[in-house]
Write a protein that holds these residues in place. Structure first.
Motif, short mmCIF file in Angstrom:
data_model
loop_
_atom_site.label_atom_id
_atom_site.label_comp_id
_atom_site.label_asym_id
_atom_site.label_seq_id
_atom_site.Cartn_x
_atom_site.Cartn_y
_atom_site.Cartn_z
N HIS A 277 0.90 -1.18 -0.05
CA HIS A 277 -0.16 0.05 0.09
C HIS A 277 0.86 1.21 -0.03
CE1 HIS A 277 -3.45 -2.29 1.24
NE2 HIS A 277 -2.47 -3.24 1.59
N ARG B 121 0.01 4.24 -0.89
CA ARG B 121 -0.54 5.37 -0.32
C ARG B 121 -0.74 6.53 -1.42
NH1 ARG B 121 -2.97 2.35 3.46
NH2 ARG B 121 -1.74 1.98 5.32
N ASN C 177 -6.89 0.66 -2.36
CA ASN C 177 -7.56 1.50 -1.43
C ASN C 177 -6.85 2.64 -0.90
OD1 ASN C 177 -5.07 -0.12 -0.01
ND2 ASN C 177 -6.39 0.01 1.87
N PHE D 150 -11.89 -6.28 -1.09
CA PHE D 150 -12.17 -6.40 0.53
C PHE D 150 -13.43 -7.00 1.14
CE2 PHE D 150 -8.52 -3.41 -0.59
CZ PHE D 150 -7.81 -3.44 0.62
N THR E 136 -11.84 -1.27 5.29
CA THR E 136 -10.63 -1.06 5.09
C THR E 136 -10.26 0.46 5.04
OG1 THR E 136 -8.54 -1.18 3.88
CG2 THR E 136 -10.46 -1.17 2.56
N THR E 137 -8.91 0.86 5.06
CA THR E 137 -8.60 1.97 4.81
C THR E 137 -9.11 2.71 3.56
OG1 THR E 137 -6.42 1.60 6.10
CG2 THR E 137 -6.40 3.58 4.72
N HIS F 104 -9.00 -10.02 0.44
CA HIS F 104 -8.88 -9.58 1.93
C HIS F 104 -10.18 -10.46 2.45
CE1 HIS F 104 -7.52 -7.05 5.54
NE2 HIS F 104 -8.68 -7.96 5.88
N HIS G 249 -2.57 -12.34 3.00
CA HIS G 249 -2.05 -12.45 4.06
C HIS G 249 -2.95 -13.55 5.30
CE1 HIS G 249 -5.56 -9.69 4.54
NE2 HIS G 249 -4.75 -8.54 4.06
N VAL H 175 -2.61 -4.82 13.26
CA VAL H 175 -2.51 -5.10 11.92
C VAL H 175 -4.01 -5.80 11.60
CG1 VAL H 175 -1.20 -7.29 11.95
CG2 VAL H 175 -1.25 -5.90 9.82
N ASN H 176 -4.41 -5.81 10.47
CA ASN H 176 -5.61 -6.55 9.95
C ASN H 176 -5.37 -7.82 8.72
OD1 ASN H 176 -7.24 -5.60 11.74
ND2 ASN H 176 -7.82 -3.82 10.37
N ASP I 277 2.60 -6.83 2.64
CA ASP I 277 1.63 -5.83 3.27
C ASP I 277 2.10 -4.54 3.79
OD1 ASP I 277 -1.00 -4.82 3.90
OD2 ASP I 277 -1.71 -6.35 5.30
N ALA J 292 2.09 -1.33 4.85
CA ALA J 292 0.85 -0.37 4.85
C ALA J 292 1.19 0.54 6.10
CB ALA J 292 -0.53 -1.33 5.10
N HIS K 40 1.48 3.92 8.71
CA HIS K 40 0.61 5.13 9.09
C HIS K 40 1.69 5.97 9.89
CE1 HIS K 40 -3.06 2.96 7.95
NE2 HIS K 40 -2.49 1.77 8.75
N ALA L 39 -4.55 0.17 11.44
CA ALA L 39 -4.01 -1.21 11.33
C ALA L 39 -2.99 -1.14 10.22
CB ALA L 39 -5.03 -2.23 11.09
N GLY L 40 -1.96 -1.67 10.62
CA GLY L 40 -0.75 -1.79 9.50
C GLY L 40 0.47 -1.23 9.78
O1 DOR Z 1 -3.78 -3.78 8.57
C1 DOR Z 1 -4.06 -3.66 7.52
N1 DOR Z 1 -3.73 -2.18 6.99
N2 DOR Z 1 -4.80 -4.39 6.77
C2 DOR Z 1 -5.19 -4.11 5.70
O2 DOR Z 1 -5.78 -4.76 4.88
C3 DOR Z 1 -5.22 -2.53 5.25
C4 DOR Z 1 -4.01 -2.08 5.55
C5 DOR Z 1 -4.02 -0.59 5.36
O3 DOR Z 1 -4.19 -0.20 3.94
O4 DOR Z 1 -3.73 0.22 6.12
#
Ligand code: DOR
Ligand code: ZN
Length: 447
Positions: A62, A64, A94, A148, A152-153, A181, A243, A288-289, A316, A318, A320, A335-336
């Protein structure tokens, strides 16, 4: 005339480890020659004591862009990629706006052009809101789709079962695979509302730290993976489960593969190297997801890596911002976390993985799953010159990180076991001796 020769290393080819000098010309692997052969070239990489691998294809990032560039941007992320031996990334849809139609895809590609040190491809979204846009996305050049099945984000409303079945009849006709997902949104809603899933205000004790995991119980993943396999089989659509995090979901994929369903299995380094214990010690950073799971789940994933149920490792990636992660409420924290730079350094030399198997999981599997094989994912005459030169260094401290927000629970808890000395993208050195080299020359990969 050669452009570059990588001398003195052991190349990891589909046939095994082979001491060879790798000769590169016009962006492709021109030849593998006996070590020390007289080949003239303007640039040489000394790979003595190193392994030469196909460049990693990270089919789950991701990055971004657009709209979330405070979390990550393509310049930082693609530099982190090549610093970690990654030569191709496949970017998730996403973003803001989501990559949900041909126009948004072209806009994203326009923003990325000239900013990527690695090659890149894109997934198109498959959501309740864009079901008529799938053929247009395919025509505009996505390598696959991403659905998804929960929130999600960025907002991509999950398709219901009927919509998903219909969409997969379409993607089957388009010949493109969908990454799933797989978490059941209704089960998550219920488990989040249950007393044992809610986080007390000002939480911080072990129970509240583990509440996020309990709000997404294994059955949420097992159910969604089962449903995805069933509907994909009925539609004749190729899919990949993103994942995998639980023993139960890995077992569903194993059984479906055995029955001939065209399903591929992905997991990530964090599910193989960490457990929910790291959520207790690190809090939101390790959120995390799907969530980090039990030691039994982790061990089952290693078994699935060993028996071929899992055929792809993605990071993955991702990230933040640290401020978003430190909002003080685990249930609210996003998450991530970052990862694209570290899959190879964390896993090369792990006693549970041979180098050959690691190359299958990081290079060959992703290349096959997303239509890049045999041009990419292997070291052979005529293949694209996307390569990583790495030196195993047990117990080394984490190398300099290049992502915009690089913090990672895996890097905090597990040693990097290998150092990336050089990364070659399209026949040019993109990273060497700890620094990026030259301009960003990554190419957009379309089917
Ligand atoms: O933890 C996650 N973050 N799982 C996801 O599926 C999306 C991702 C995100 O884009 O932040
Ligand atoms: Zn993801």
């Amino acid at each position: 005339m050669a452009d570059l020769v990588i001398r003195g290393g052991a190349a990891v080819t589909p046939a095994g480890l082979q001491p060879a000098d790798v000769v590169i010309a016009s962006g492709t692997i021109a030849d593998l020659v006996p070590p020390g052969s007289p080949v003239g070239a303007p640039e040489t990489v000394d790979a003595t004591g190193c392994l030469i691998l196909p460049g990693v294809i990270d089919a789950h990032v991701h990055f971004r862009t657009p709209g979330l560039t405070h979390k990550e941007d393509w310049d930082h992320a693609s530099l982190a990629a090549v610093a970690g031996g990654v030569t191709t990334v496949l970017d998730m849809p996403n973003t803001l706006p989501a990559t949900a139609d041909a126009d948004s895809l072209m806009a994203k590609a326009g923003l990325v052009a000239g900013h990527s040190r690695c090659h890149y491809g894109f997934y198109g979204a498959l959501a309740a809101s864009n079901l008529t846009c799938l053929p247009g996305l395919a025509a505009a050049g996505v390598l696959g789709f991403k659905v998804f099945l929960g929130e999600t984000t960025a907002s991509l409303p999950p398709p219901d079962d009927g919509q998903l079945l219909r969409a997969w009849q379409v993607t089957a006709g388009l010949g493109l695979r969908t990454m799933v997902h797989a978490e059941n949104a209704a089960i998550i809603r219920l488990a989040t509302a249950a007393p044992e899933g809610s986080v007390p205000a000002g939480g911080g004790d072990v129970g509240s730290l583990l509440a996020h995991g309990r709000s997404r119980p294994p059955v949420a993943e097992v159910e969604a993976v089962s449903r995805a396999c069933l509907l994909a089989e009925a539609a004749g659509a190729p899919i990949a489960i993103a994942h995998l995090s639980t023993a139960g979901a890995a077992q569903v994929v194993r059984r479906a593969k055995g029955e001939g369903v065209d399903v591929r299995g992905e997991t990530c380094p964090h599910y193989l190297l960490l457990t929910e214990q790291e959520v207790v010690t690190l809090g939101a950073l390790a959120k995390v997801n799907p969530p980090l799971r039990s030691a039994a789940d982790r061990d089952a994933l290693w078994q699935a890596v060993g028996d071929g149920t899992i055929d792809q490792l993605g990071s993955d990636h991702a990230p933040h911002t640290p401020a978003e992660k430190a909002c003080g409420d685990l249930q609210q924290a996003p998450a991530g976390f970052a990862g694209v730079q570290n899959s190879l350094p964390l896993l090369l030399g792990d006693p549970r993985l041979s180098v050959r198997r690691l190359v299958e999981l990081l290079c060959e599997g992703p290349a096959r799953n997303w239509g890049l094989w045999p041009r990419k994912g292997r070291i052979a005459r005529g293949a694209d010159a996307d390569l990583a030169v790495v030196r195993p260094v047990p117990g080394r401290l984490p190398p300099r990180q290049w992502s915009l927000h690089p913090d990672s629970p895996v890097l905090r808890c597990r040693p990097a076991r290998a150092e990336v000395l050089a990364t070659v993208v399209g026949g040019r050195t993109a990273f060497r001796d700890g620094l990026p080299c030259g301009p960003a020359t990554g190419v957009w990969l379309r089917p």
